[in-house]
Design an enzyme around this catalytic site. Structure first.
Site: not given
Ligand code: GLC
Length: 707
Positions: A345, A348, A425
């Site tokens: 995650d 980017e 998100d």
């Molecule tokens: C980011 C991700 C989300 C995750 C959060 C905490 O916002 O997109 O899916 O729960 O980080 O890790």
């Protein structure tokens, strides 16, 4: 006067410089490549998207119509391509808004864009410099801008790609149908590797299940409530102070024990790993990377430091192959704890205190292999892709006998080779439920077949009504995961009362019943690049009235899914018939339609794909006007690489009607694996489905009732 004219000319040349390609040729009959006059290969090649070297096979014929025009205007490199009026445009990767992309303007600069609110929703987590065009009569083309620099795609009366970087080459595909263009894109950029079957099951997540005992309870609840599940996800709170590759000693003291427990319940575990490494002397990952000089540098050649979950972080420079090798090696001990998959995650990369939520474009990357050193402006859009390439390799090295599963928020054109994706998100709103359909479809039309949104929505509290509608749709996304944020109400299927729990069970049961068909679609996607979730116009590309349909969609080429809330859906001609999957109609479940002439194999409900087998199959058959139908089924060991050595079965089903007899002939057309199947036929008629008794053998016969 003369001097003035000279100045004007000079300025004109500086600001506006138009030219057609200096070099153009065909790589295949219907794939052409165009290089601008001032093309400098070091600036844009090697291509991270295109997996082949593009060699000249044929000249460009005079009748070739899609001719990129190259310009430089005020320091920007621009390509303009004129196309026939009336052409419908799609693709451009992960985008919000309508399925049709005509009139849209997308910026390719991977951005952490919660609720899709910033930048007018026109810049999300991934970049796909790719446009699919479908002409009125159904012929189609694809435009691939083969570079990674920050750029904009403007889809007006012409297609314009405006890059902040140097000039780049453009690949143009011309085909008879959009399906052929998509397959061709896959031949250029690669396909998704066949995932383990468990990745196709239902998945439960939240930010974050904590402590580990809660994860066990969740697994137990699914089993006792008989709601099928395959995966539970561990979000950042499992870590010690959000330090990657560590575990919180209080909440997650024994991850191995947790994973063993989950496995004993036939549930897999996926754990999150972000790229940001906490800047903390004494923390092994930091110390190692620091010592080896592996971080991205700022413009003063110092490690760039930015804020993410663990506060001050440094960022591995995945452009450098040495860093990739190191990153891969970090997964060995991690996976040895019985972890099944990895969730990358914030790649980017997201930087909370950086410009536009990321890092400065003049940060510097170190190259290696064929990538030269270069600025972040060039490498930003592939940072996530390079990360998941190394992650995939790392988990494959750790478990060479298993198919890797990586989920990534960020990615780039061609990144389906390494990771599946979700659409970031979103929020718990009906608007985001609806937009998830064109989002996943356009990802599929941009080469990424394995995607889906957070079912139920990420931010904000979901309601019973919204969750029921969302799960009833979510059962058909290629990637089927319920996930929500830290501050929201519980979002498990049972959290909203009995009615929603029942609707969830029915929807998820349907996904598992469809598994023989779904797995076959994934196999097809891994071979040819055909999307799993397809736009409805794929049913009849010559019918322009279907081109904007974005509520109903296709699952493969044989089923149409019409969400219950969908209104005024445009359906294709032909005798598409409704099917039920022998369940109770609670008012939420989607309508499923089967194509005339199709055979769709469905199975039983399993609580987990671990229990799945394709031994008892119901063939849903909707004969065409002549009484014929056909279909196929793919089956293998569900995981591992035996299938690459022939340990799989590909069956073909042919149904023929003679008089009142319908005979289905079963033929194994590929693979060495044998399965003993018992078949039941579900004949789809205007009055409903008529089921036969179970039969064995390669010729299954039933009597068709006179209409
Ligand atoms: C980011 C991700 C989300 C995750 C959060 C905490 O916002 O997109 O899916 O729960 O980080 O890790």
């Amino acid at each position: 006067m003369k001097a003035n004219r000279f100045l004007v000319l000079l300025l004109f040349n500086f600001y506006f410089c138009y030219s057609f390609a200096q070099l153009s040729f065909r790589v295949e009959k219907d794939i052409a490549v165009f290089y601008p006059k001032d093309f400098d290969s070091v600036q844009t090649l090697p291509s991270p998207a295109v997996i082949h070297t593009l060699h000249k096979k044929y000249d460009l014929p005079e009748k070739w119509t899609l001719l990129p025009e190259f310009k430089s205007i005020a320091g920007k490199s621009i390509v303009e391509i004129k196309y026939e009026p009336g052409t419908d445009l799609y693709g451009t990767g992960e985008v919000t808004g309508s399925l049709l992309r005509n009139g849209k303007n997308v910026t390719l600069w991977n951005s952490d864009n919660g609720n899709y609110l910033q930048f007018n929703g026109e810049r999300l987590y991934q970049s796909h410099p790719w446009v699919l065009g479908v002409r009125k009569e159904g012929t189609a083309f694809g435009i691939l801008a083969d570079h990674t620099w920050k750029q904009q795609i403007k889809l007006g009366e012409s297609i314009q790609i405006i890059s902040d970087g140097p000039t780049f080459r453009v690949i143009v595909i011309e085909k008879k149908s959009p399906q052929e263009v998509i397959k061709c894109l896959a031949s250029l950029t690669g396909t998704m590797q066949l995932p383990p079957m468990w990745a196709l099951g239902y998945q439960q997540s939240r930010f974050s299940y904590y402590p580990q005992g809660q994860v066990k309870e969740i697994a137990d609840n699914f089993r006792s409530k008989k709601i099928p599940i395959d995966v539970i996800w561990m979000d950042i709170n499992y870590m010690d102070e959000f330090k990657i590759f560590t575990f919180d000693p209080k909440g997650y003291p024994d991850p191995k024990e947790l994973n063993n427990y989950l496995h004993s319940k036939n549930v897999k575990s996926v754990y999150m790993i972000d790229p940001g490494v906490k800047k903390q002397a004494g923390y092994e990952v930091y110390d190692e990377g620091e010592e080896r000089n592996y971080w991205i540098k700022n413009s003063r050649n110092q490690p760039y430091v930015g804020k993410v979950w663990p506060e001050q972080c440094v960022f591995p420079d995945f452009i450098n192959p040495e860093v990739q090798t190191w990153w891969s090696s970090l997964y060995k001990n991690f996976m040895d704890l019985g972890i099944d998959g990895v969730w990358n995650d914030m790649n980017e990369p997201s930087v909370f205190n950086g410009p536009e939520g990321s890092m400065p474009p003049d940060n510097m990357h170190k190259g290696g292999n064929s990538f030269p050193d270069g600025p972040h402006l060039r490498y930003h859009n592939i940072y996530g892709m390079m990360m998941v390439q190394a992650t995939r390799k790392g988990i494959l090295d750790a478990n060479p006998g298993k198919r890797p599963f990586v989920l990534s928020r960020s990615n780039f054109l061609g990144g389906q080779r390494y990771a599946a994706t979700w659409t970031g998100d979103n929020k718990s709103s009906f608007e985001h439920l609806k937009t998830s359909i064109p989002m996943s479809i356009n990802l599929g039309l941009s080469g990424q077949p394995f995607s889906g949104p957070d079912i139920g929505g990420f931010s904000g509290d979901c309601s019973a009504e919204l969750f029921s509608q969302w799960i009833a749709l979510g059962a058909y996304y290629p990637f089927c995961r319920n996930h929500t944020s830290i501050e929201t109400v519980s979002q498990e299927p049972w959290a909203f009362g009995e009615k929603t729990e029942r609707a969830s069970r029915t929807a998820i049961n349907r996904r598992y019943k469809l598994m023989p068909y779904l797995y076959s679609l994934f196999r097809e996607a891994s071979v040819s690049g055909m999307p799993v979730m397809q736009p409805l116009f794929f049913a009849d590309v010559k019918d322009p009235s279907l081109r904007a349909e974005e509520e109903a969609f296709m699952l493969g080429s044989e089923l149409i899914i019409v969400p219950r809330w969908a209104k005024n859906v445009k359906l294709p001609n032909g005798n598409w018939r409704n099917i039920t999957l022998e369940d109770y109609d609670d008012g939420y479940q989607a309508q499923i339609k089967i194509r005339a002439g199709a055979i769709v194999p469905v199975g039983k409900v399993f609580q987990s794909t671990e229990e799945y087998n394709a031994e008892e199959i119901t063939l849903l058959i909707n004969p065409d006007q002549k009484g014929n139908a056909s279909g196929s089924l793919y089956d293998d060991a569900k995981d591992g690489f035996g299938y690459t050595q022939g340990d799989y079965t590909l069956l073909n089903y042919q149904a023929e009607t003679k008089g009142s007899d319908l005979t289905v002939t079963v033929k194994q057309i590929a693979g060495k694996r044998k399965i003993n199947q018992v078949y039941r036929i579900g004949l789809v008629t205007s009055k409903g489905i008529m089921y036969s008794n179970p039969q064995k053998g390669n010729k299954i016969k039933i009597s068709v009732p006179a209409n």
